[in-house]
Design an enzyme around this catalytic site. Structure first.
Site: not given
Ligand code: MG
Length: 469
Positions: A41-42, A81, A85, A137, A139, A162, A216, A268-269, A284
């Site tokens: 994540d991130d 996010c 996904r 996660k 989301h 998150s 994250h 994811d990003n 991000k």
């Molecule tokens: Mg993310």
């Protein structure tokens, strides 16, 4: 003259023997491969050792690259996010499923989620006889009808959104298992559940979808990693994430599953503060390269040659088509799928199957990439520049034990990407082959490229518009 091949000859004699009643057993069908998708994540394009980070230590992830493949032009369809996904789990741009915003319980965004009409990877694998689990996660909606267990996953352990959204609670199946949540041991406990799941799969193939919480914010690490990396709390969290990946690889090897398991790792990003875009512009939350280009690693001994690198363009929904293709599961044929099978990119020097790919925010197409060209379709937001002396902590304060180290979280002055470059407007064009950091708008020099990409945009925008109405 046509010569019979060895396999044809063997088939012929086997068929003959069976006809004569002497064949004791039919050849077993080849075992279906297990699929593991580890989804950080991130995590930024520049955060891993194998993508050139000078300080963060990620030996297990680097090993996936050394024993498998690394893609350098892999994109999320969104710089944040949930839509990213959704595109992974449905194989489609997020505007088709309607997951274009982040479900956010503490902001009252409770009705966004993956609809029942979508066929998620969980559902596709479950229907094909795979055992399925999602750990981490989700989301894709936190109302019961959106739960992972309602979308093809036999098991779920994780936070439904998150790790900075309230209430931060751990869900096991469909029940709250822990609140308030100790985030420091989250990566460790997620990993223990993943290893337990893998060990329980003796008789059938499995799909492990592992959307990790880190890195994250709020960053957290267990005692074994906290203050150990020498690269701050971000480095600690990344080291524990890397350890987790190593545990999974070791367990697959121990169980003799190495050659029957395709492992993907991506994010994811782009990165939040404290991470690294590896020299790409932005971060991000915007569609400069730093917000949307992410690492992709894949390992499948015997199928993916070691140390392979592909510079071809690919995107998140491709993992859907690829995972189903390698498992021999037919793709849904009653809907538009944007993802393509990229196994040829993972295993050879094949060209990208995409003439152009898009990134978007909400219901707006923001950028298009085609070959070396990147055309911005909307002006990215101007970044706010923070000074180190501007103290900043999460103004919401700890929720239970959510934020363990509020003063050690990455500071907004630790901007993860490149801040310089020409002012970017709608229809600014960048040549990423010579200008990967998007510094020089060359739209005026290449009107024919702008026109070609605009035509792609207009065609896709008609589809977006039709669903927005
Ligand atoms: Mg993310």
């Amino acid at each position: 003259m046509h010569k019979p091949t060895l396999s044809w000859t063997l088939s012929f004699f086997c068929a003959l023997a069976c006809c004569q009643g002497t064949c004791l057993h039919a050849a077993a069908p080849p075992a279906k491969p297990n699929i593991v998708v580890i989804f950080a994540d991130d995590l930024g394009w520049g955060d891993l050792g194998c993508y050139g980070h000078p300080k963060f230590k990620t030996p297990n992830l680097d090993r996936i690259a050394a024993e498998g493949v690394r893609l350098t032009n892999f994109y999320s369809t969104c710089p944040y996010c949930a839509p990213s996904r959704a595109s992974l789990l449905t194989g489609r741009y997020q505007f088709r499923s309607g997951v274009t915003r982040n479900p956010t319980p503490d902001a009252g965004i409770n009705d966004v989620g993956v609809p029942a009409s979508e066929i998620t990877l969980g559902e596709a694998f479950h229907a094909a006889g795979y055992r399925t689990i999602c750990i981490g996660k989700w989301h894709l909606g936190h109302k019961p009808e959106f739960y992972p267990t309602r979308h093809g996953f036999d098991e779920y352990l994780g936070i439904l959104y998150s790790n900075d959204m309230r209430p931060v609670q751990l869900i096991d199946g469909e029940k709250v298992a822990e609140y308030p949540l100790v985030q420091a041991t989250l990566t460790k406990r997620y990993t223990e559940r993943a290893l337990d799941f893998i060990r329980r799969q003796k008789d059938r193939p499995f799909f492990l979808y592992f959307p990790q919480a880190m890195p994250h914010k709020p960053l957290a690490a267990s005692e074994a990693f906290y203050k150990k990396s020498g690269a701050g709390l971000y480095g600690d969290a990344l080291a524990e994430l890397d350890w987790s990946v190593g545990q999974i690889l070791a367990t697959l090897k121990e169980l003799g599953l190495d050659e029957r398991t395709l492992v993907f790792f991506t994010s994811d990003n782009g990165p939040w503060y404290g991470g690294s875009t590896g020299g790409l512009r932005g971060m991000k939350g915007n569609c400069w390269e730093g917000g949307i280009r992410v690492p992709l690693l894949a390992r499948w001994p015997g199928k993916i040659p070691p140390g392979h690198v592909s510079h071809e363009i690919a995107m998140m929904p491709d993992l859907y088509a690829t995972a189903l293709a390698v498992a021999g599961i037919p793709l849904p044929n009653d809907r538009v799928l944007d993802g393509k099978n990229i196994l040829p990119l993972l295993t050879s020097n094949a060209p990208s199957p995409h003439e152009a790919i898009f990134s978007m925010q909400a219901m707006r197409l923001n950028a298009i990439r085609s070959g070396p060209w990147k055309l911005h379709l909307q002006p990215p937001p101007k970044p706010r520049i923070w000074k180190p002396e501007e103290r900043w902590i999460d103004p919401r304060g700890p929720d239970g034990v959510t934020i363990l180290a509020p003063y050690e979280q990455a500071h907004p002055s630790e901007y993860p990407g490149v801040l310089t470059g020409d002012e970017t407007k709608a229809f600014s064009l960048f040549d990423l082959a010579t200008d990967p950091s998007e510094q020089h708008d060359v739209a005026g020099k290449h009107p024919e490229v702008v026109a070609r990409l605009k035509a792609f945009y207009e065609r896709m925008n008609e589809q977006v518009g039709a669903l927005a109405r």
